[in-house]
Motif scaffolding. Structure first.
Motif, PDB file in Angstrom:
ATOM      1  N   MET A   1       7.853   8.173   0.292  1.00 65.23           N
ATOM      2  CA  MET A   1       7.345   6.833  -0.036  1.00 65.23           C
ATOM      3  C   MET A   1       8.145   6.280  -1.208  1.00 65.23           C
ATOM      4  O   MET A   1       8.466   6.991  -2.154  1.00 65.23           O
ATOM      5  N   ASP A   2       8.525   4.982  -1.105  1.00 66.95           N
ATOM      6  CA  ASP A   2       9.397   4.406  -2.124  1.00 66.95           C
ATOM      7  C   ASP A   2       8.582   3.951  -3.317  1.00 66.95           C
ATOM      8  O   ASP A   2       7.388   4.099  -3.389  1.00 66.95           O
ATOM      9  N   GLU A   3       9.300   3.374  -4.286  1.00 66.43           N
ATOM     10  CA  GLU A   3       8.647   2.945  -5.518  1.00 66.43           C
ATOM     11  C   GLU A   3       7.721   1.756  -5.281  1.00 66.43           C
ATOM     12  O   GLU A   3       6.865   1.458  -6.103  1.00 66.43           O
ATOM     13  N   THR A   4       7.918   1.078  -4.182  1.00 62.81           N
ATOM     14  CA  THR A   4       7.018  -0.036  -3.878  1.00 62.81           C
ATOM     15  C   THR A   4       5.739   0.431  -3.230  1.00 62.81           C
ATOM     16  O   THR A   4       4.818  -0.344  -3.053  1.00 62.81           O
ATOM     17  N   GLY A   5       5.679   1.711  -2.853  1.00 60.99           N
ATOM     18  CA  GLY A   5       4.459   2.230  -2.243  1.00 60.99           C
ATOM     19  C   GLY A   5       4.403   2.049  -0.750  1.00 60.99           C
ATOM     20  O   GLY A   5       3.359   2.168  -0.137  1.00 60.99           O
ATOM     21  N   PHE A   6       5.575   1.769  -0.098  1.00 60.59           N
ATOM     22  CA  PHE A   6       5.593   1.548   1.335  1.00 60.59           C
ATOM     23  C   PHE A   6       6.397   2.617   2.028  1.00 60.59           C
ATOM     24  O   PHE A   6       7.448   3.042   1.548  1.00 60.59           O
ATOM     25  N   PRO A   7       5.968   3.099   3.205  1.00 61.29           N
ATOM     26  CA  PRO A   7       6.753   4.025   3.992  1.00 61.29           C
ATOM     27  C   PRO A   7       7.855   3.299   4.723  1.00 61.29           C
ATOM     28  O   PRO A   7       7.833   2.084   4.872  1.00 61.29           O
ATOM     29  N   ASP A   8       8.850   4.049   5.174  1.00 58.14           N
ATOM     30  CA  ASP A   8       9.927   3.416   5.926  1.00 58.14           C
ATOM     31  C   ASP A   8       9.536   3.290   7.383  1.00 58.14           C
ATOM     32  O   ASP A   8       8.429   3.571   7.790  1.00 58.14           O
ATOM     33  N   THR A  44      -2.163   5.287   3.784  1.00 54.87           N
ATOM     34  CA  THR A  44      -3.104   6.009   2.934  1.00 54.87           C
ATOM     35  C   THR A  44      -4.122   5.028   2.377  1.00 54.87           C
ATOM     36  O   THR A  44      -3.945   3.803   2.448  1.00 54.87           O
ATOM     37  N   PHE A  45      -5.194   5.561   1.810  1.00 56.99           N
ATOM     38  CA  PHE A  45      -6.210   4.699   1.206  1.00 56.99           C
ATOM     39  C   PHE A  45      -5.655   3.957   0.002  1.00 56.99           C
ATOM     40  O   PHE A  45      -6.111   2.848  -0.313  1.00 56.99           O
ATOM     41  N   GLU A  46      -4.670   4.543  -0.683  1.00 57.16           N
ATOM     42  CA  GLU A  46      -4.072   3.866  -1.838  1.00 57.16           C
ATOM     43  C   GLU A  46      -3.291   2.632  -1.408  1.00 57.16           C
ATOM     44  O   GLU A  46      -3.130   1.684  -2.185  1.00 57.16           O
ATOM     45  N   ASP A  47      -2.788   2.621  -0.165  1.00 55.66           N
ATOM     46  CA  ASP A  47      -2.012   1.474   0.313  1.00 55.66           C
ATOM     47  C   ASP A  47      -2.903   0.282   0.671  1.00 55.66           C
ATOM     48  O   ASP A  47      -2.413  -0.841   0.775  1.00 55.66           O
ATOM     49  N   LEU A  48      -4.183   0.506   0.914  1.00 59.17           N
ATOM     50  CA  LEU A  48      -5.080  -0.592   1.275  1.00 59.17           C
ATOM     51  C   LEU A  48      -5.235  -1.542   0.096  1.00 59.17           C
ATOM     52  O   LEU A  48      -5.498  -1.109  -1.027  1.00 59.17           O
ATOM     53  N   GLY A  75     -14.812  -7.715   9.535  1.00 55.76           N
ATOM     54  CA  GLY A  75     -14.050  -8.620   8.672  1.00 55.76           C
ATOM     55  C   GLY A  75     -13.235  -9.578   9.518  1.00 55.76           C
ATOM     56  O   GLY A  75     -13.177  -9.471  10.748  1.00 55.76           O
ATOM     57  N   VAL A  76     -12.594 -10.544   8.859  1.00 56.07           N
ATOM     58  CA  VAL A  76     -11.780 -11.523   9.570  1.00 56.07           C
ATOM     59  C   VAL A  76     -10.516 -10.862  10.080  1.00 56.07           C
ATOM     60  O   VAL A  76     -10.198  -9.710   9.725  1.00 56.07           O
ATOM     61  N   ARG A  77      -9.776 -11.595  10.915  1.00 53.41           N
ATOM     62  CA  ARG A  77      -8.569 -11.029  11.498  1.00 53.41           C
ATOM     63  C   ARG A  77      -7.544 -10.745  10.415  1.00 53.41           C
ATOM     64  O   ARG A  77      -7.376 -11.483   9.461  1.00 53.41           O
ATOM     65  N   GLY A  78      -6.863  -9.611  10.598  1.00 55.63           N
ATOM     66  CA  GLY A  78      -5.729  -9.299   9.739  1.00 55.63           C
ATOM     67  C   GLY A  78      -6.051  -8.653   8.418  1.00 55.63           C
ATOM     68  O   GLY A  78      -5.157  -8.522   7.580  1.00 55.63           O
ATOM     69  N   VAL A  79      -7.299  -8.230   8.159  1.00 61.63           N
ATOM     70  CA  VAL A  79      -7.612  -7.585   6.882  1.00 61.63           C
ATOM     71  C   VAL A  79      -7.446  -6.073   6.949  1.00 61.63           C
ATOM     72  O   VAL A  79      -7.597  -5.390   5.936  1.00 61.63           O
ATOM     73  N   GLY A  80      -7.164  -5.520   8.149  1.00 63.64           N
ATOM     74  CA  GLY A  80      -6.856  -4.108   8.245  1.00 63.64           C
ATOM     75  C   GLY A  80      -7.959  -3.249   8.817  1.00 63.64           C
ATOM     76  O   GLY A  80      -8.099  -2.090   8.410  1.00 63.64           O
ATOM     77  N   LYS A  81      -8.715  -3.746   9.781  1.00 63.47           N
ATOM     78  CA  LYS A  81      -9.817  -2.941  10.345  1.00 63.47           C
ATOM     79  C   LYS A  81      -9.286  -1.758  11.149  1.00 63.47           C
ATOM     80  O   LYS A  81      -9.706  -0.617  10.945  1.00 63.47           O
ATOM     81  N   THR A  82      -8.356  -2.013  12.068  1.00 62.61           N
ATOM     82  CA  THR A  82      -7.819  -0.925  12.883  1.00 62.61           C
ATOM     83  C   THR A  82      -7.012   0.050  12.032  1.00 62.61           C
ATOM     84  O   THR A  82      -7.097   1.274  12.220  1.00 62.61           O
ATOM     85  N   THR A  83      -6.244  -0.465  11.100  1.00 65.58           N
ATOM     86  CA  THR A  83      -5.475   0.410  10.211  1.00 65.58           C
ATOM     87  C   THR A  83      -6.404   1.281   9.378  1.00 65.58           C
ATOM     88  O   THR A  83      -6.166   2.484   9.207  1.00 65.58           O
ATOM     89  N   THR A  84      -7.466   0.674   8.852  1.00 67.08           N
ATOM     90  CA  THR A  84      -8.440   1.454   8.070  1.00 67.08           C
ATOM     91  C   THR A  84      -9.085   2.533   8.929  1.00 67.08           C
ATOM     92  O   THR A  84      -9.337   3.649   8.460  1.00 67.08           O
ATOM     93  N   ALA A  85      -9.364   2.212  10.210  1.00 72.64           N
ATOM     94  CA  ALA A  85      -9.955   3.210  11.107  1.00 72.64           C
ATOM     95  C   ALA A  85      -9.017   4.396  11.297  1.00 72.64           C
ATOM     96  O   ALA A  85      -9.444   5.564  11.295  1.00 72.64           O
ATOM     97  N   ARG A  86      -7.729   4.133  11.427  1.00 74.45           N
ATOM     98  CA  ARG A  86      -6.774   5.241  11.587  1.00 74.45           C
ATOM     99  C   ARG A  86      -6.662   6.067  10.312  1.00 74.45           C
ATOM    100  O   ARG A  86      -6.585   7.301  10.363  1.00 74.45           O
ATOM    101  N   VAL A 105      -9.931  11.664   0.779  1.00 72.80           N
ATOM    102  CA  VAL A 105      -9.260  10.366   0.733  1.00 72.80           C
ATOM    103  C   VAL A 105      -7.942  10.443  -0.021  1.00 72.80           C
ATOM    104  O   VAL A 105      -7.197   9.464  -0.062  1.00 72.80           O
ATOM    105  N   LYS A 106      -7.633  11.581  -0.598  1.00 69.08           N
ATOM    106  CA  LYS A 106      -6.382  11.789  -1.341  1.00 69.08           C
ATOM    107  C   LYS A 106      -5.343  12.352  -0.384  1.00 69.08           C
ATOM    108  O   LYS A 106      -5.160  13.565  -0.264  1.00 69.08           O
TER     109      LYS A 106
END
Length: 636
Positions: A1-8, A44-48, A75-86, A105-106
């Motif tokens: 994971m990069d310094e921005t906190g995002f995976p490639d 990860t939960f930290e990315d939410l 929640g409304v569209r695009g807030v991350g429901k499916t991603t949160t479920a995974r 959660v860590k």
């Protein structure tokens, strides 16, 4: 994971994505472009972003072992429901041999099942789209498979997206398993329509409402992704994208993706406005100043200019309503001007407008714009519809509210005619309004120049600050045309009212009087009735309004709790039945009926005397329903 906190793109950690100087290195290219919403999907939960309360609740539940059997994510569209479920499924099945063997959660490292779960291909994490699997047979397959233990993971997790699309039979079939599932089964539901989910299902789940992402956090997310992609984008452009995204991370990233293609590596606010059909915020503020000062010609010209450069009229009015809301908030809650989503131009000029305009004036403008946006969206010619909304707003800006008019009437003042918006035309007649708006203008410089006081449109009217008069002005009363007095009517009962309705050719009201009103008490100016069961709810108000309009006198019609007399129609029916009975008992008629078997009396006509015939010629009593009261007792 990069310094921005995002995976490639590959989903694995990408150390060293950011160089020491801060320049972004090229992302690995596997030959297929992935949109930003998928490329930077949280793992990860930290990315939410913006869902800290939910993460804290799950962390405490995992630490204490109080793990629910089902969760409902809404929640409304695009807030991350499916991603949160995974991510939740990953946390439930997180496992590193010799290091981690329980839900957590860590998610600091990639576990045994993490990659397969996040890519949606794990055998024990089953994802189902309820929009395409709505029937009971699909749920029956889940119930049958839930009896078997997971193949490799700790829990068998069922993720059902858009769960509100399930049929009633499917929901009912799921209830028993949902309430008492096997200990190795967990359910995660996601929906945008929480009200369509039966309460019996909701009561068996822990509910998490995923909130809209705040603009400040959304801007920070877009900035980190732009830096990681090596895209040059201005802060104003980021703010425009965050506003257009309306709290949705996916929508915002999709707009950023589109802006990257549109700007070819550099994104400017002007290019973004053209792409989205937005208006310049500074020009929206100019338009606000024109309409609130009654400068309708300048307002229409400004709207035309914004339309010619690509602005959508509906979006212009929406931005105008947003600025009206911002000015109102600044007036009642001054600290709202310090929010990061407010530009410097909006902050400076909004404060000046907040000092000059009254809350009543701003509330009226908000109501007109809110209705106007709907009209423009539904109009075949949006620009023309937007013009009419601005005209309405400019002419209504200096009208007093009903409370001020009542105060003027009680004090014996004559309501004054409103000032004419500068731009030609005459003031509307027949209502009168006292000038409340102040002339406002701003310098030709930047957004920091606020409104300045000018003279009112009419020289005899003084400028009024904050919507309240600074000094009394002599009223200019226009000559009133001669009005013919309404004819006098002597109404004594409902029969007279029905005859009046017949004279006015109001057949629905005549029928309502005859069939839906039982008279309790009749006095001049006041009628008490008992409506029938099939009477409309507003029959009394409509009846009183019609009588007032027809007679020129004030009539009050009220509902009484006392039992009323039969309706006119019921009385006529009873009288007719009595006439038929009397006719059948007449000796001549009885002998005729006996002489002709099968004959019967169908109707009885009352012979009217000459005096009554002359009376019936009077239009006040010309209703046929009144003829029985004017005839004699002889039967034909």
């Amino acid at each position: 994971m990069d310094e921005t906190g995002f995976p490639d793109e590959s989903g694995a950690e990408a150390p060293g994505l950011m160089s020491g100087g801060g320049a972004a290195a090229a992302a690995p290219n596997d030959g297929a472009y992935r949109v930003l919403a998928r490329k930077y999907r949280p793992k990860t939960f930290e990315d939410l972003v913006g869902q800290e309360p939910m993460v804290q609740t799950l962390e405490n539940a995992f630490d204490t072992g109080r793990i629910a059997q089902a969760w409902m994510l809404t929640g409304v569209r695009g807030v991350g429901k499916t991603t949160t479920a995974r991510i939740l499924a990953r946390g439930l099945n997180y496992e590193i041999p010799g290091a981690a063997d329980k839900p957590t959660v860590k998610l600091t490292q990639e576990g045994t099942h993490c990659k397969a779960i996040m890519e949606g291909r794990h055998v024990d994490v089953i994802e189902m789209d309820a929009a395409s699997h709505t029937g009971i047979n699909d749920i029956r397959e889940i119930i049958d498979a839930a009896r078997y233990r997971p193949a490799t993971a700790r829990y068998k997790v069922y993720i059902i997206d858009e769960v509100h699309m399930l049929s009633n039979a499917a929901f009912n079939g799921l209830l028993k398993t949902l309430e008492e599932p096997p200990e190795h089964v967990k359910f995660i539901f996601a929906t945008t329509e929480i009200r369509k989910v039966p309460i019996t299902v909701l009561s068996r789940c822990q509910r998490f409402d995923l909130r809209r992402i705040e603009q400040s956090k959304l801007i920070g997310l877009l900035r980190r992704i732009s830096d990681a992609e090596g895209i040059q984008i201005t802060d104003e452009a980021l703010m425009l994208i965050a506003r257009a995204g309306e709290g949705s991370a996916r929508d915002s990233l999709s707009l950023l993706d589109q802006a990257m293609a549109h700007g070819s590596g550099a994104i400017e606010a002007d290019h973004l406005r053209q792409m989205l059909g937005l208006a310049d915020r500074a020009r929206v503020i100019d338009l606000f100043g024109h309409v609130m000062a009654g400068r309708i010609e300048e307002a229409l010209g400004e709207l035309q200019a914004q339309y010619e450069v690509g602005a959508d009229p509906a979006i212009v009015l929406t931005d105008l309503a947003d600025f009206t809301h911002l000015v109102t908030r600044m007036k009642v809650a001054p600290k709202s001007a310090d929010e990061s989503s407010v530009t410097e131009a909006e902050r400076a000029r909004g404060r000046e407008y907040a000092d000059e305009l009254s809350v009543r004036l701003l509330s009226r403008a908000w109501q007109i714009l809110l209705k106007g946006v709907q009209e423009v969206q539904a109009a075949s010619k949006p620009l023309a519809a937007a013009d009419m909304v601005l005209v309405r707003l400019a002419y209504a800006a200096d009208l007093p509210d009903p409370g001020e008019l009542m105060a003027q009437i009680r004090s014996g003042q004559t309501p004054m005619a409103g000032s004419v918006p500068s731009g030609g035309g005459s003031a509307p007649t027949g209502g009168g309004a006292q000038a409340m708006a102040v002339g406002m203008s701003h310098g030709s410089g930047g957004g920091g120049n606020g409104p300045t006081m000018q003279a009112s449109a009419r020289p005899q009217l003084s400028a009024i600050q904050g919507g309240m008069p600074a000094q009394q002005v002599s009223p200019q009363v226009a000559p009133q045309p001669d009005v013919q007095p309404a004819p006098a009517y002597n109404l004594k009962n409902l029969h007279d009212c029905a005859a009046l309705a017949s004279e006015k050719r109001d057949i629905p009201m005549k029928v309502a009087i005859q069939r839906q009103m039982r008279l309790v008490k009749f006095e001049p100016g006041k009628i008490e009735i008992q409506p029938t069961e099939d009477a409309p709810a507003d029959i009394t108000g409509e009846f009183g309004r019609k009588l007032t309009e027809w007679t020129g006198q004030r009539w009050f019609v009220v509902v009484s709790r006392n039992q009323g007399r039969p309706t006119i129609h019921e009385e006529n029916e009873a009288n007719q039945q009595q006439l038929l009975s009397d006719a059948k008992s007449h000796p001549t008629v009885a002998s005729l009926l006996a002489a002709f078997p099968g004959a019967k009396v169908v109707d009885v006509t009352v012979k009217v005397s000459e005096e009554a015939d002359a009376a019936l010629a009077d239009p006040m009593v010309s209703d046929p329903l009144l003829s029985e009261a004017l005839g004699d007792d002889e039967d034909d």
